[in-house]
Design a protein around this motif. Structure first.
Motif, short mmCIF file in Angstrom:
data_model
loop_
_atom_site.label_atom_id
_atom_site.label_comp_id
_atom_site.label_asym_id
_atom_site.label_seq_id
_atom_site.Cartn_x
_atom_site.Cartn_y
_atom_site.Cartn_z
N LEU A 163 -3.56 -13.06 16.27
CA LEU A 163 -2.24 -12.75 15.56
C LEU A 163 -1.38 -14.10 15.50
CD1 LEU A 163 -1.51 -9.47 17.54
CD2 LEU A 163 -2.47 -9.72 15.29
N ARG A 164 -0.24 -14.01 15.12
CA ARG A 164 1.09 -14.87 14.79
C ARG A 164 2.27 -14.32 15.43
NH1 ARG A 164 -2.86 -17.37 14.69
NH2 ARG A 164 -3.84 -18.81 13.36
N PHE A 165 2.77 -14.83 16.54
CA PHE A 165 3.92 -14.42 17.09
C PHE A 165 4.64 -15.55 17.91
CE2 PHE A 165 0.26 -14.07 20.31
CZ PHE A 165 0.75 -14.50 21.34
N ALA A 166 5.93 -15.38 18.28
CA ALA A 166 6.69 -16.15 18.87
C ALA A 166 6.54 -15.79 20.45
CB ALA A 166 7.98 -16.08 18.62
N ALA A 167 6.09 -16.75 21.24
CA ALA A 167 5.89 -16.63 22.74
C ALA A 167 7.32 -16.66 23.40
CB ALA A 167 4.94 -17.85 23.21
N GLY A 168 7.35 -16.13 24.50
CA GLY A 168 8.71 -15.85 25.08
C GLY A 168 8.94 -14.72 26.10
N GLU A 169 9.93 -14.57 26.54
CA GLU A 169 10.19 -13.43 27.54
C GLU A 169 10.95 -12.38 26.63
OE1 GLU A 169 9.29 -13.28 30.58
OE2 GLU A 169 8.17 -15.16 30.62
N ALA A 170 10.78 -11.16 26.99
CA ALA A 170 11.48 -9.94 26.59
C ALA A 170 11.56 -9.88 24.91
CB ALA A 170 13.10 -9.96 27.04
#
Length: 304
Positions: A163-170
């Motif tokens: 997949l393609r997504f933005a990493a990070g918290e919440a």
């Protein structure tokens, strides 16, 4: 999820899945708009550092009437007893990834652009792309199903690197589920949709919140080797012909939106041939580029 489940289609007797909360019940869009789904459906979602999981138990009071009409990858699931879900990984309410299966474990996946409507400038004959639904996209993932006297169940495992997504918290993803029950000509969704809309309507999808995501990285190496030998009895052994070729394709995700494709000594023999079409009008035919090492755009062939 700290412990990875065994992807085998067994959901009901799996203690790991029993500890995961159930998603709310589905709502019919047809034949009885707004009514609860006619057959009990249990959906659970979980994820690990590497994989996104979806598990569903599709109970059926008449399991002998479960319909499976096609087992080809990316075949239409509209007439089958099937389950599909869509994830909007950037939560932009426009683009997402669609996955589905039927009771026999057929794999269906597609990229969704502009809620399935596609670009206003897209050619109507662009091969493999219907509106904004690109079924030429074949990700690396797995699904296992199980049939029983209770109905059927399915267990999806989607590697995050697919997949393609933005990493990070919440982080928040858009999410919606769809179940098709063939005997009732029934379609039900997790997030209720107005009549005339379908699962690709990401602006009306539900939300999956509180995701803590790390960039999984994505490096794929595809090497190959070809050897050809000719045994000519009319020449000496030292003059026998032997040819060898090696090559490699490399795909690496530099960022979630930028992928580097490299190829050395490309083996074009592995590329799928075009589907034969007869064109008798003045419009061009468009064929998708099916190589694994270049962006999958389309090339045109003029009609006669």
């Amino acid at each position: 999820m700290e412990t990875e489940p065994v992807v085998d289609g067994e959901i009901r007797n799996e203690p790991l899945w029993e500890s995961v909360p159930l998603a709310p019940d589905l709502i019919q869009i047809k034949p009885s708009y707004g009514a609860p789904v006619s057959e009990k459906t249990e959906i659970r979602v979980a994820y690990s550092n590497t994989t996104f999981y979806v598990a569903v138990v599709c109970y059926d009071t008449e399991p002998n009437k479960i319909v499976v009409s096609d087992s080809r990858r990316d075949a239409d699931l509209g007439d089958d007893d099937s389950f599909l879900f869509i994830v909007d990984t950037y939560n932009d309410q426009q683009n997402g990834f669609l996955f589905g299966t039927n009771a026999q474990g057929m794999e269906y996946d597609a990229q969704i652009n502009n809620e399935g409507k596609g670009s206003l400038n897209a050619n109507r004959q662009q091969g493999g792309v219907i509106g904004g639904t690109n079924i030429n996209w074949d990700a690396t993932w797995s699904v296992k199903t199980q049939l029983g006297d209770y109905g059927w169940s399915a267990e999806f495992a989607i590697p995050l690197r697919s997949l393609r997504f933005a990493a990070g918290e919440a982080k928040t993803w858009g999410l919606n589920f769809q179940r098709n029950i063939s005997k009732n000509t029934e379609i039900a969704y997790w997030t209720s949709l107005p009549l005339g809309f379908d699962l690709k309507r990401l602006a009306l999808a539900g939300k999956l919140t509180g995701l803590n995501l790390k960039n999984p990285g994505n490096l794929k190496l595809i090497p190959y080797a070809l050897v050809r030998g000719i045994n000519d009895q009319s020449v000496s052994p030292s003059e026998q012909e032997l040819d060898a070729e090696v090559g490699m394709d490399v795909k690496y995700s530099i960022t979630p939106s930028l992928t580097l494709d490299l190829t050395y000594n490309t083996d074009f023999a592995q590329v799928e041939v075009d589907d034969q079409q007869v064109n008798l009008d003045r419009f061009n035919l468009f064929f998708p580029v099916k190589t694994g090492f270049f962006p999958r755009k389309c090339r045109s062939v003029f009609g006669r």
